[in-house]
Motif scaffolding. Structure first.
Motif, PDB file in Angstrom:
ATOM      1  N   PRO A  15       0.672  -1.267  -0.149  1.00  0.00           N
ATOM      2  CA  PRO A  15      -0.094   0.101   0.143  1.00  0.00           C
ATOM      3  C   PRO A  15       0.907   1.122   0.168  1.00  0.00           C
ATOM      4  O   PRO A  15       2.259   1.219   0.433  1.00  0.00           O
ATOM      5  N   GLY A  16       0.367   2.356  -0.622  1.00  0.00           N
ATOM      6  CA  GLY A  16       0.933   3.669  -0.463  1.00  0.00           C
ATOM      7  C   GLY A  16       1.378   3.930   0.872  1.00  0.00           C
ATOM      8  O   GLY A  16       0.663   3.804   1.904  1.00  0.00           O
ATOM      9  N   GLY A  17       2.648   4.612   0.934  1.00  0.00           N
ATOM     10  CA  GLY A  17       3.044   4.953   2.455  1.00  0.00           C
ATOM     11  C   GLY A  17       3.915   4.016   3.332  1.00  0.00           C
ATOM     12  O   GLY A  17       4.683   4.364   4.151  1.00  0.00           O
ATOM     13  N   ILE A  18       3.705   2.781   2.698  1.00  0.00           N
ATOM     14  CA  ILE A  18       4.491   1.599   3.380  1.00  0.00           C
ATOM     15  C   ILE A  18       5.662   1.699   2.940  1.00  0.00           C
ATOM     16  O   ILE A  18       6.244   1.555   1.764  1.00  0.00           O
ATOM     17  N   ARG A  19       6.914   1.725   3.842  1.00  0.00           N
ATOM     18  CA  ARG A  19       8.279   1.428   3.375  1.00  0.00           C
ATOM     19  C   ARG A  19       9.037   0.441   4.291  1.00  0.00           C
ATOM     20  O   ARG A  19       8.525   0.107   5.460  1.00  0.00           O
ATOM     21  N   GLN A  20       9.855  -0.397   3.902  1.00  0.00           N
ATOM     22  CA  GLN A  20      10.744  -1.324   4.623  1.00  0.00           C
ATOM     23  C   GLN A  20      11.999  -0.479   5.001  1.00  0.00           C
ATOM     24  O   GLN A  20      12.479   0.317   4.511  1.00  0.00           O
ATOM     25  N   PRO A  21      12.407  -0.829   6.262  1.00  0.00           N
ATOM     26  CA  PRO A  21      13.593  -0.390   6.759  1.00  0.00           C
ATOM     27  C   PRO A  21      14.705  -0.607   6.000  1.00  0.00           C
ATOM     28  O   PRO A  21      14.725  -1.815   5.452  1.00  0.00           O
ATOM     29  N   PRO A  22      15.766   0.160   5.878  1.00  0.00           N
ATOM     30  CA  PRO A  22      16.992  -0.384   5.131  1.00  0.00           C
ATOM     31  C   PRO A  22      17.541  -1.664   5.620  1.00  0.00           C
ATOM     32  O   PRO A  22      17.520  -1.884   7.019  1.00  0.00           O
ATOM     33  N   HIS A  23      17.817  -2.598   5.100  1.00  0.00           N
ATOM     34  CA  HIS A  23      18.377  -3.855   5.427  1.00  0.00           C
ATOM     35  C   HIS A  23      19.286  -4.598   3.979  1.00  0.00           C
ATOM     36  O   HIS A  23      19.081  -4.075   2.990  1.00  0.00           O
ATOM     37  N   THR A  24      19.866  -5.679   4.562  1.00  0.00           N
ATOM     38  CA  THR A  24      20.694  -6.359   3.595  1.00  0.00           C
ATOM     39  C   THR A  24      20.256  -7.894   3.587  1.00  0.00           C
ATOM     40  O   THR A  24      19.755  -8.194   4.431  1.00  0.00           O
ATOM     41  N   HIS A  25      20.594  -8.473   2.598  1.00  0.00           N
ATOM     42  CA  HIS A  25      20.501  -9.917   2.460  1.00  0.00           C
ATOM     43  C   HIS A  25      21.817 -10.597   1.964  1.00  0.00           C
ATOM     44  O   HIS A  25      22.563  -9.718   1.392  1.00  0.00           O
ATOM     45  N   ASP A  26      21.877 -11.771   1.972  1.00  0.00           N
ATOM     46  CA  ASP A  26      22.907 -12.664   1.606  1.00  0.00           C
ATOM     47  C   ASP A  26      22.721 -13.055   0.128  1.00  0.00           C
ATOM     48  O   ASP A  26      23.350 -13.900  -0.495  1.00  0.00           O
ATOM     49  N   TRP A  27      21.628 -12.647  -0.534  1.00  0.00           N
ATOM     50  CA  TRP A  27      21.305 -12.870  -2.023  1.00  0.00           C
ATOM     51  C   TRP A  27      21.091 -11.635  -2.699  1.00  0.00           C
ATOM     52  O   TRP A  27      20.765 -10.516  -1.991  1.00  0.00           O
ATOM     53  N   ASN A  28      20.901 -11.601  -3.987  1.00  0.00           N
ATOM     54  CA  ASN A  28      20.527 -10.288  -4.993  1.00  0.00           C
ATOM     55  C   ASN A  28      19.100 -10.595  -5.040  1.00  0.00           C
ATOM     56  O   ASN A  28      18.455 -11.297  -4.902  1.00  0.00           O
ATOM     57  N   GLU A  29      18.642  -9.252  -5.039  1.00  0.00           N
ATOM     58  CA  GLU A  29      17.226  -8.912  -5.290  1.00  0.00           C
ATOM     59  C   GLU A  29      17.140  -7.920  -6.644  1.00  0.00           C
ATOM     60  O   GLU A  29      17.895  -6.991  -6.721  1.00  0.00           O
ATOM     61  N   ASN A  30      16.162  -8.456  -7.417  1.00  0.00           N
ATOM     62  CA  ASN A  30      15.783  -7.560  -8.377  1.00  0.00           C
ATOM     63  C   ASN A  30      14.099  -7.254  -8.553  1.00  0.00           C
ATOM     64  O   ASN A  30      13.146  -8.097  -7.760  1.00  0.00           O
ATOM     65  N   TYR A  31      13.736  -5.965  -9.033  1.00  0.00           N
ATOM     66  CA  TYR A  31      12.461  -5.651  -8.772  1.00  0.00           C
ATOM     67  C   TYR A  31      11.764  -5.401 -10.028  1.00  0.00           C
ATOM     68  O   TYR A  31      12.769  -4.685 -11.013  1.00  0.00           O
ATOM     69  N   VAL A  32      10.506  -5.699 -10.465  1.00  0.00           N
ATOM     70  CA  VAL A  32       9.838  -5.269 -11.591  1.00  0.00           C
ATOM     71  C   VAL A  32       8.440  -4.601 -10.977  1.00  0.00           C
ATOM     72  O   VAL A  32       7.647  -5.154 -10.397  1.00  0.00           O
ATOM     73  N   VAL A  33       8.414  -3.508 -11.343  1.00  0.00           N
ATOM     74  CA  VAL A  33       7.204  -2.684 -10.883  1.00  0.00           C
ATOM     75  C   VAL A  33       6.224  -2.426 -11.900  1.00  0.00           C
ATOM     76  O   VAL A  33       6.314  -2.282 -12.926  1.00  0.00           O
ATOM     77  N   LEU A  34       5.068  -3.178 -11.532  1.00  0.00           N
ATOM     78  CA  LEU A  34       3.959  -3.386 -12.339  1.00  0.00           C
ATOM     79  C   LEU A  34       2.989  -2.024 -12.525  1.00  0.00           C
ATOM     80  O   LEU A  34       2.296  -2.206 -13.318  1.00  0.00           O
ATOM     81  N   GLU A  35       2.931  -1.494 -11.156  1.00  0.00           N
ATOM     82  CA  GLU A  35       1.808  -0.388 -10.920  1.00  0.00           C
ATOM     83  C   GLU A  35       2.453   0.540  -9.803  1.00  0.00           C
ATOM     84  O   GLU A  35       3.180   0.064  -8.928  1.00  0.00           O
ATOM     85  N   GLY A  36       2.471   1.760 -10.095  1.00  0.00           N
ATOM     86  CA  GLY A  36       2.868   2.627  -9.162  1.00  0.00           C
ATOM     87  C   GLY A  36       4.362   3.037  -9.176  1.00  0.00           C
ATOM     88  O   GLY A  36       5.030   2.930 -10.270  1.00  0.00           O
ATOM     89  N   ASP A  37       5.098   3.408  -8.312  1.00  0.00           N
ATOM     90  CA  ASP A  37       6.356   3.827  -8.364  1.00  0.00           C
ATOM     91  C   ASP A  37       7.164   3.080  -7.118  1.00  0.00           C
ATOM     92  O   ASP A  37       6.569   2.856  -6.026  1.00  0.00           O
ATOM     93  N   LEU A  38       8.457   2.605  -7.177  1.00  0.00           N
ATOM     94  CA  LEU A  38       9.415   2.165  -6.369  1.00  0.00           C
ATOM     95  C   LEU A  38      10.362   3.236  -5.976  1.00  0.00           C
ATOM     96  O   LEU A  38      11.004   3.899  -6.771  1.00  0.00           O
ATOM     97  N   THR A  39      10.388   3.970  -4.611  1.00  0.00           N
ATOM     98  CA  THR A  39      10.996   5.191  -4.252  1.00  0.00           C
ATOM     99  C   THR A  39      11.933   4.817  -3.118  1.00  0.00           C
ATOM    100  O   THR A  39      11.530   4.007  -2.275  1.00  0.00           O
TER     101      THR A  39
END
Length: 64
Positions: free
Chosen positions: A40-64
């Motif tokens: 939902p709009g206004g939800i953000r995850q705190p800064p974090h890291t993983h031991d793997w790569n992440e890739n994102y495809v945004v289907l709707e809206g914006d990733l900021t």
């Protein structure tokens, strides 16, 4: 390959994100996993890291 999609996906909620696990690493011999995030709009995850790569495809809206 198409048999991978016969399993009902697992859904969980992490800090406001609804996450649907479409393919797990177990289903792809550890090569990758696929997760669908509904955030939902206004939800953000705190800064974090993983031991793997992440890739994102945004289907709707914006990733900021």
């Amino acid at each position: 390959m198409f048999g991978l999609f016969n399993k009902k996906p697992g859904v969980c909620n992490v800090l406001g994100d609804s996450i649907t696990l479409r393919l797990t690493a177990d289903q792809t011999d550890g090569k990758y996993s696929v997760a669908e995030f509904a955030t939902p709009g206004g939800i953000r995850q705190p800064p974090h890291t993983h031991d793997w790569n992440e890739n994102y495809v945004v289907l709707e809206g914006d990733l900021t």
